[in-house]
Write a protein that holds these residues in place. Structure first.
Motif, PDB file in Angstrom:
ATOM      1  N   PRO A  97       0.799  -1.221   0.000  1.00  0.00           N
ATOM      2  CA  PRO A  97       0.000   0.000   0.000  1.00  0.00           C
ATOM      3  C   PRO A  97       0.828   1.265   0.000  1.00  0.00           C
ATOM      4  O   PRO A  97       0.312   2.314  -0.338  1.00  0.00           O
ATOM      5  N   ASN A  98       2.097   1.197   0.362  1.00  0.00           N
ATOM      6  CA  ASN A  98       2.925   2.390   0.373  1.00  0.00           C
ATOM      7  C   ASN A  98       3.889   2.440  -0.803  1.00  0.00           C
ATOM      8  O   ASN A  98       4.854   3.192  -0.796  1.00  0.00           O
ATOM      9  N   SER A  99       3.622   1.624  -1.826  1.00  0.00           N
ATOM     10  CA  SER A  99       4.497   1.632  -2.981  1.00  0.00           C
ATOM     11  C   SER A  99       4.317   2.909  -3.779  1.00  0.00           C
ATOM     12  O   SER A  99       3.308   3.583  -3.683  1.00  0.00           O
ATOM     13  N   THR A 100       5.300   3.220  -4.595  1.00  0.00           N
ATOM     14  CA  THR A 100       5.265   4.456  -5.369  1.00  0.00           C
ATOM     15  C   THR A 100       4.139   4.412  -6.379  1.00  0.00           C
ATOM     16  O   THR A 100       3.924   3.421  -7.068  1.00  0.00           O
ATOM     17  N   ILE A 101       3.423   5.504  -6.498  1.00  0.00           N
ATOM     18  CA  ILE A 101       2.376   5.615  -7.496  1.00  0.00           C
ATOM     19  C   ILE A 101       3.009   5.564  -8.869  1.00  0.00           C
ATOM     20  O   ILE A 101       3.993   6.232  -9.137  1.00  0.00           O
ATOM     21  N   ARG A 102       2.442   4.770  -9.769  1.00  0.00           N
ATOM     22  CA  ARG A 102       3.005   4.678 -11.098  1.00  0.00           C
ATOM     23  C   ARG A 102       2.055   5.272 -12.116  1.00  0.00           C
ATOM     24  O   ARG A 102       0.862   5.009 -12.114  1.00  0.00           O
ATOM     25  N   THR A 103       2.591   6.076 -13.007  1.00  0.00           N
ATOM     26  CA  THR A 103       1.801   6.665 -14.081  1.00  0.00           C
ATOM     27  C   THR A 103       1.999   5.841 -15.331  1.00  0.00           C
ATOM     28  O   THR A 103       3.112   5.463 -15.670  1.00  0.00           O
ATOM     29  N   VAL A 104       0.908   5.560 -16.030  1.00  0.00           N
ATOM     30  CA  VAL A 104       0.952   4.689 -17.189  1.00  0.00           C
ATOM     31  C   VAL A 104       0.474   5.448 -18.408  1.00  0.00           C
ATOM     32  O   VAL A 104      -0.585   6.077 -18.381  1.00  0.00           O
ATOM     33  N   ILE A 105       1.259   5.415 -19.472  1.00  0.00           N
ATOM     34  CA  ILE A 105       0.797   5.865 -20.775  1.00  0.00           C
ATOM     35  C   ILE A 105       0.640   4.603 -21.599  1.00  0.00           C
ATOM     36  O   ILE A 105       1.602   3.890 -21.862  1.00  0.00           O
ATOM     37  N   ALA A 106      -0.590   4.298 -21.973  1.00  0.00           N
ATOM     38  CA  ALA A 106      -0.910   2.988 -22.524  1.00  0.00           C
ATOM     39  C   ALA A 106      -0.260   2.773 -23.878  1.00  0.00           C
ATOM     40  O   ALA A 106      -0.142   3.680 -24.688  1.00  0.00           O
ATOM     41  N   THR A 107       0.151   1.542 -24.117  1.00  0.00           N
ATOM     42  CA  THR A 107       0.585   1.100 -25.429  1.00  0.00           C
ATOM     43  C   THR A 107      -0.139  -0.195 -25.745  1.00  0.00           C
ATOM     44  O   THR A 107      -0.682  -0.852 -24.870  1.00  0.00           O
ATOM     45  N   ASN A 120     -15.630   8.660 -15.407  1.00  0.00           N
ATOM     46  CA  ASN A 120     -15.415   8.311 -16.805  1.00  0.00           C
ATOM     47  C   ASN A 120     -15.451   6.795 -16.916  1.00  0.00           C
ATOM     48  O   ASN A 120     -14.437   6.113 -16.769  1.00  0.00           O
ATOM     49  N   ARG A 121     -16.638   6.282 -17.152  1.00  0.00           N
ATOM     50  CA  ARG A 121     -16.859   4.842 -17.191  1.00  0.00           C
ATOM     51  C   ARG A 121     -16.001   4.181 -18.267  1.00  0.00           C
ATOM     52  O   ARG A 121     -15.379   3.135 -18.034  1.00  0.00           O
ATOM     53  N   ALA A 122     -15.957   4.784 -19.444  1.00  0.00           N
ATOM     54  CA  ALA A 122     -15.219   4.203 -20.562  1.00  0.00           C
ATOM     55  C   ALA A 122     -13.729   4.118 -20.262  1.00  0.00           C
ATOM     56  O   ALA A 122     -13.081   3.103 -20.561  1.00  0.00           O
ATOM     57  N   ALA A 123     -13.183   5.161 -19.673  1.00  0.00           N
ATOM     58  CA  ALA A 123     -11.754   5.148 -19.353  1.00  0.00           C
ATOM     59  C   ALA A 123     -11.430   4.075 -18.325  1.00  0.00           C
ATOM     60  O   ALA A 123     -10.377   3.424 -18.404  1.00  0.00           O
ATOM     61  N   MET A 124     -12.308   3.868 -17.348  1.00  0.00           N
ATOM     62  CA  MET A 124     -12.060   2.821 -16.361  1.00  0.00           C
ATOM     63  C   MET A 124     -12.068   1.439 -17.021  1.00  0.00           C
ATOM     64  O   MET A 124     -11.309   0.544 -16.629  1.00  0.00           O
ATOM     65  N   MET A 125     -12.898   1.253 -18.028  1.00  0.00           N
ATOM     66  CA  MET A 125     -12.905  -0.024 -18.742  1.00  0.00           C
ATOM     67  C   MET A 125     -11.638  -0.182 -19.571  1.00  0.00           C
ATOM     68  O   MET A 125     -11.097  -1.291 -19.679  1.00  0.00           O
ATOM     69  N   ASN A 126     -11.152   0.901 -20.164  1.00  0.00           N
ATOM     70  CA  ASN A 126      -9.871   0.837 -20.876  1.00  0.00           C
ATOM     71  C   ASN A 126      -8.741   0.456 -19.929  1.00  0.00           C
ATOM     72  O   ASN A 126      -7.884  -0.377 -20.255  1.00  0.00           O
ATOM     73  N   ILE A 127      -8.732   1.069 -18.752  1.00  0.00           N
ATOM     74  CA  ILE A 127      -7.700   0.755 -17.763  1.00  0.00           C
ATOM     75  C   ILE A 127      -7.806  -0.703 -17.326  1.00  0.00           C
ATOM     76  O   ILE A 127      -6.799  -1.410 -17.201  1.00  0.00           O
ATOM     77  N   LYS A 186      -3.946   7.970 -20.393  1.00  0.00           N
ATOM     78  CA  LYS A 186      -2.902   8.240 -19.412  1.00  0.00           C
ATOM     79  C   LYS A 186      -3.540   8.139 -18.035  1.00  0.00           C
ATOM     80  O   LYS A 186      -4.566   8.760 -17.786  1.00  0.00           O
ATOM     81  N   TYR A 187      -2.922   7.369 -17.165  1.00  0.00           N
ATOM     82  CA  TYR A 187      -3.521   7.165 -15.855  1.00  0.00           C
ATOM     83  C   TYR A 187      -2.457   6.794 -14.832  1.00  0.00           C
ATOM     84  O   TYR A 187      -1.354   6.384 -15.186  1.00  0.00           O
ATOM     85  N   ALA A 188      -2.805   6.972 -13.582  1.00  0.00           N
ATOM     86  CA  ALA A 188      -1.934   6.576 -12.472  1.00  0.00           C
ATOM     87  C   ALA A 188      -2.639   5.518 -11.652  1.00  0.00           C
ATOM     88  O   ALA A 188      -3.820   5.665 -11.319  1.00  0.00           O
ATOM     89  N   ILE A 189      -1.932   4.435 -11.354  1.00  0.00           N
ATOM     90  CA  ILE A 189      -2.453   3.388 -10.479  1.00  0.00           C
ATOM     91  C   ILE A 189      -1.920   3.641  -9.077  1.00  0.00           C
ATOM     92  O   ILE A 189      -0.709   3.618  -8.846  1.00  0.00           O
ATOM     93  N   TYR A 190      -2.817   3.901  -8.138  1.00  0.00           N
ATOM     94  CA  TYR A 190      -2.422   4.177  -6.765  1.00  0.00           C
ATOM     95  C   TYR A 190      -2.304   2.901  -5.935  1.00  0.00           C
ATOM     96  O   TYR A 190      -1.499   2.842  -5.014  1.00  0.00           O
ATOM     97  N   TRP A 217      -8.780  -5.433  -7.089  1.00  0.00           N
ATOM     98  CA  TRP A 217      -9.189  -4.024  -6.999  1.00  0.00           C
ATOM     99  C   TRP A 217      -8.074  -3.096  -7.434  1.00  0.00           C
ATOM    100  O   TRP A 217      -6.921  -3.253  -7.028  1.00  0.00           O
ATOM    101  N   TYR A 218      -8.426  -2.157  -8.323  1.00  0.00           N
ATOM    102  CA  TYR A 218      -7.492  -1.139  -8.793  1.00  0.00           C
ATOM    103  C   TYR A 218      -8.046   0.236  -8.424  1.00  0.00           C
ATOM    104  O   TYR A 218      -9.228   0.511  -8.651  1.00  0.00           O
ATOM    105  N   LEU A 219      -7.179   1.075  -7.893  1.00  0.00           N
ATOM    106  CA  LEU A 219      -7.528   2.467  -7.656  1.00  0.00           C
ATOM    107  C   LEU A 219      -6.751   3.293  -8.664  1.00  0.00           C
ATOM    108  O   LEU A 219      -5.519   3.334  -8.639  1.00  0.00           O
ATOM    109  N   ALA A 220      -7.467   3.941  -9.579  1.00  0.00           N
ATOM    110  CA  ALA A 220      -6.829   4.597 -10.721  1.00  0.00           C
ATOM    111  C   ALA A 220      -7.261   6.046 -10.832  1.00  0.00           C
ATOM    112  O   ALA A 220      -8.437   6.374 -10.638  1.00  0.00           O
TER     113      ALA A 220
END
Length: 403
Positions: free
Chosen positions: A90-100, A228-235, A377-381, A391-394
């Protein structure tokens, strides 16, 4: 007269103790975490939560921002907790993702998915599933209408019922045959914890009978932007593929429960609209091109249309845009008969409509190649495995378009 008399000190201590008891009863925290959506739902005694925090990251997200993140629902009381962190705790570094869209390095072996790890079998060793006969789809003559259980229960109770039948993270694999369909169930989510409880209690037994291998992914959007329902499905699509190369994906609203076990959650030859007939719509299809609620696509279908658009903030429009994308890719929407593809919708408040949904729909075909899984573009917390779901918190980093 001195304020620090024995009587005043006793009164002060008694008042402080009473204040702490009141704060504990209403559920406030003293660690700086924000309040949860429990207070909105008035079901604080039904669900438990654990606040998840992230450290500051290179993109500047963290610190004060992280302290305002919503809470994760606990599936177990603390002394029985056996959820596992997939990415450093739970204390890991937040990572930002640019999808490919590069999925060539995804492992094919299912063992790591079942065990909730990334470990594969030793070279030359066959898994037990390789020795079993292939699963067949359930005989429709043995199925029919079912009655969902809509009783609101604690996630503790649901875990006690279903946990022994599942692998960590809400994964399931038939034991007596080799599953032919490997399905990721992706649920876009925000502030629907009561619905989540009911959904999990019904969907797992429903899916277990279908002899498919599946895993449930709950993708929760952080506060700050309209949902943003669609973006959560993409993630969910992109993150699920980091665990296993799923054959197909079913994108599922958390407030919809299937009412017939002949409604098979397997991989369709053409994109399939699952929720054809919903009770709140008098079990009628509103219009022919609808693709919302519950929908199924193979991995190839989803990649061919570049996933959902990321432009739809607020309620409405994203499913119609996906319908247009499928048509543009020469795919057509398939459906089960209306007497089979039936769903019950759980009660909820009406969402705030997206004011730009028609504008985005009108412009959607011109930006398919630039707006989707290749541009999100998103960050996974946090990522956590609970007994009945992963469970993903994005946080969505794409900006809401202004025009």
């Amino acid at each position: 007269m001195s304020l620090f008399t024995k009587a005043n000190i006793i009164r002060f201590l008694a008042g402080a103790i009473c204040l702490l008891l009141v704060l504990n009863f209403v559920g406030f925290r003293t660690d700086g975490g924000s309040g949860t959506s429990l207070s909105k739902l008035s079901i604080r005694r039904v669900h438990k939560y654990a606040h998840i925090y992230g450290n500051a990251s290179s993109d500047g997200v963290g610190g004060g921002e992280a302290s305002r993140l919503p809470a994760a629902p606990l599936a177990l009381s603390k002394d029985r907790e056996r959820d596992q962190e997939l990415h450093g705790g739970p204390n890991s570094t937040i990572r930002t993702v640019i999808a490919t869209a590069n999925f060539t390095s995804i492992p094919q072996d299912l063992t790591h998915f079942l065990l909730g790890t990334n470990k594969l079998l030793p070279p030359g060793q066959k898994s037990t599933s390789a020795l079993l006969a292939n699963c067949t789809d359930p005989d429709p003559r043995n199925g029919g209408p079912i009655m969902p259980n809509t009783t609101l229960e604690s996630l503790d109770i649901i875990e006690a019922e279903l946990g022994p039948l599942l692998r960590p993270g809400g994964a399931f694999q038939p034991e007596n045959c080799n599953a032919q369909h490997h399905v990721a169930i992706v649920v876009p989510f925000r502030d629907r914890y009561a619905h989540l409880s009911v959904f999990l209690r019904n969907i797992h037994p429903f899916l277990m009978k279908q002899r498919i291998a599946y895993r449930i992914f709950i993708v929760e959007q952080t506060n700050g932007k309209p949902f943003n329902r669609a973006a959560m499905m993409n993630i969910g699509f992109l993150e699920a593929l980091k665990l296993y190369q799923w054959d197909c994906f079913i994108f599922h609203d958390v407030d919809l429960l299937p009412l017939d076990d002949r409604n098979l959650y397997n991989c369709p030859r053409q994109p399939r609209h699952m929720s054809v007939a919903i009770d709140t719509l008098n079990f009628r299809l509103p219009y022919r091109s609808i693709f919302g609620g519950v929908s199924a696509m193979t991995r190839e279908h989803f990649q061919a249309v570049n996933g959902f658009s990321n432009s739809f903030f607020g309620w409405g429009g994203e499913d119609d845009d996906m319908s247009n994308r499928l048509k543009h890719a020469n795919l057509f929407i398939s459906r089960y008969p209306v007497n089979i593809a039936r769903y019950k919708m759980l009660k909820h408040q009406k969402e705030k409509a997206n004011p730009k949904r028609y504008e985005n729909l009108q412009n959607g075909m011109s930006k398919i190649e630039q707006d989707g899984i290749n541009s999100i573009k998103y960050a996974i917390y946090s990522i956590k495995q609970f007994p009945t779901f992963t469970w993903y918190l994005a946080e969505l980093k794409n900006s809401e378009r202004k025009s």
